[in-house]
Design an enzyme around this catalytic site. Structure first.
Site, PDB file in Angstrom:
ATOM      1  N   SER A 220       1.024 -32.751   3.889  1.00  0.00           N
ATOM      2  CA  SER A 220       2.020 -31.917   3.227  1.00  0.00           C
ATOM      3  C   SER A 220       1.368 -30.603   2.815  1.00  0.00           C
ATOM      4  O   SER A 220       0.264 -30.584   2.272  1.00  0.00           O
ATOM      5  CB  SER A 220       2.616 -32.641   2.013  1.00  0.00           C
ATOM      6  OG  SER A 220       1.608 -33.070   1.118  1.00  0.00           O
ATOM      7  N   GLY A 225       5.384 -26.247   4.685  1.00  0.00           N
ATOM      8  CA  GLY A 225       5.924 -27.389   5.404  1.00  0.00           C
ATOM      9  C   GLY A 225       4.970 -28.551   5.482  1.00  0.00           C
ATOM     10  O   GLY A 225       4.268 -28.875   4.515  1.00  0.00           O
ATOM     11  N   GLY A 251       6.199 -34.045  -2.637  1.00  0.00           N
ATOM     12  CA  GLY A 251       5.367 -34.661  -1.613  1.00  0.00           C
ATOM     13  C   GLY A 251       5.635 -36.150  -1.464  1.00  0.00           C
ATOM     14  O   GLY A 251       5.552 -36.701  -0.362  1.00  0.00           O
ATOM     15  N   ASP A 252       5.980 -36.804  -2.581  1.00  0.00           N
ATOM     16  CA  ASP A 252       6.309 -38.227  -2.534  1.00  0.00           C
ATOM     17  C   ASP A 252       7.613 -38.453  -1.770  1.00  0.00           C
ATOM     18  O   ASP A 252       7.737 -39.402  -0.996  1.00  0.00           O
ATOM     19  CB  ASP A 252       6.434 -38.791  -3.948  1.00  0.00           C
ATOM     20  CG  ASP A 252       5.228 -38.483  -4.810  1.00  0.00           C
ATOM     21  OD1 ASP A 252       4.109 -38.402  -4.255  1.00  0.00           O
ATOM     22  OD2 ASP A 252       5.400 -38.306  -6.031  1.00  0.00           O
TER      23      ASP A 252
END
Length: 315
Positions: A220, A225, A251-252
């Protein structure tokens, strides 16, 4: 089914202010609390999109009771493993332009017995899962090899396991060869031991990890992107957001979408599109909210299988 292990979950309190000025009294314009921790967020995101998931986490003290209640209220199936210490409370200070300042507590001290109980609960519940994912930092007292043990046991029985962590815990897990890892830009640089200023550098570092036995490396990259690398391909996806509200948990959510896509049979590049879409949608939401299906409307991730390798990655 995606089973998540979060050894160091949290109550995430987000407070909203006009501007952060060190040493001054601030009047908050709003606040919210959410269940937190990387693996918890993965399960929350999957559940919010109608997928099957189960979150395994330690639960102790009044914060542990609150965390489990928040997960129940959100419709997230979970297993709380009793521990003596209290679950941590993390605070995010959010400014109108999306700037986020985080204050993270260390979490409870876990005994070897408690860490072992967490691992056993995850392995038991994840026996028939599409993916088992270990996420986040380890709390004080937890063995550095906790994720590595998870990888070894899941892979020994033919399951698929993903890891999203950092530091020594991540290095130990990578040495055990998980099927997938999801570092961010800084975590990948830490893992390989040198700076990664361009997309080419990120790709090359990921390729080295694939050559060492990792099936899928997904990186990530925040506003740049995300990149996915396998033995067969390298793909980049991005979904620009003009008005970000909070990066907490984005990000999770990206990892959740990626794993969900893979569990549906998508190839890694197409699963990356799903992950980037979920992650970008999370950025448009306050605090650590996870996106519902309606939040995905208007999010368009652009995929290329021939990335611009000279692209400089924002620090």
């Amino acid at each position: 089914m995606i089973v998540s292990l979060t050894p160091n979950p949290s109550i995430d309190r987000a407070v909203f202010i006009d501007a952060l000025n060190r040493g001054e009294v601030h009047r908050c314009t709003g606040s919210r609390i959410d269940p937190g921790g990387k693996g918890v967020n993965v399960s929350r995101a999957v559940a919010a999109q109608g997928g099957q998931t189960l979150a395994v986490l330690p639960s102790g003290g009044p914060e542990g009771h609150l965390l489990e209640q928040l997960l129940t209220d959100a419709g997230v199936p979970h297993v709380g493993v009793p521990v003596a210490g209290s679950v941590r409370m993390n605070i995010s200070v959010l400014e109108p332009d999306g700037t986020t300042t985080k204050l993270n507590e260390p979490g409870p001290d876990l005994s070897n017995e408690e860490a072992g109980a967490l691992l056993s609960a995850t392995l038991e519940r994840g026996a028939k899962a599409d993916w088992v994912v270990g996420c986040g930092s380890l709390p004080p007292g937890a063995p550095t090899e906790l994720y590595a043990a998870l990888v070894t046991h899941v892979r020994a029985r033919g399951g698929r396991v993903a890891i999203d962590s950092s530091g020594e815990a991540m290095a130990a897990a990578v040495a055990a060869r998980p099927n997938l890892i999801k570092p961010n830009h800084d975590e990948l640089a830490e893992l390989v031991g040198h700076a990664l200023p361009t997309l080419r550098d990120v790709r090359d570092a990921a390729r080295d990890l694939v050559a060492d036995g990792i099936d899928i490396v997904a990186v990530s990259l925040g506003g740049d992107g995300a990149l996915v690398v396998t033995v067969d391909e390298c793909a980049h996806a991005i979904a620009p957001i003009s008005t970000p509200l909070s990066t907490v948990g984005a990000g999770d959510c990206m990892l959740a979408g990626l794993l969900h896509g893979l569990s549906l049979g998508l190839d890694p590049a197409d699963a990356l599109v799903m992950g980037v879409t979920w992650g970008a949608a999370a950025v448009t939401l306050p605090g650590s909210r996870v996106p519902s299906p309606t939040d995905l409307a208007g999010i368009r991730a652009e995929l290329t299988r021939t990335p611009d390798l000279i692209r400089t990655i924002a620090s």
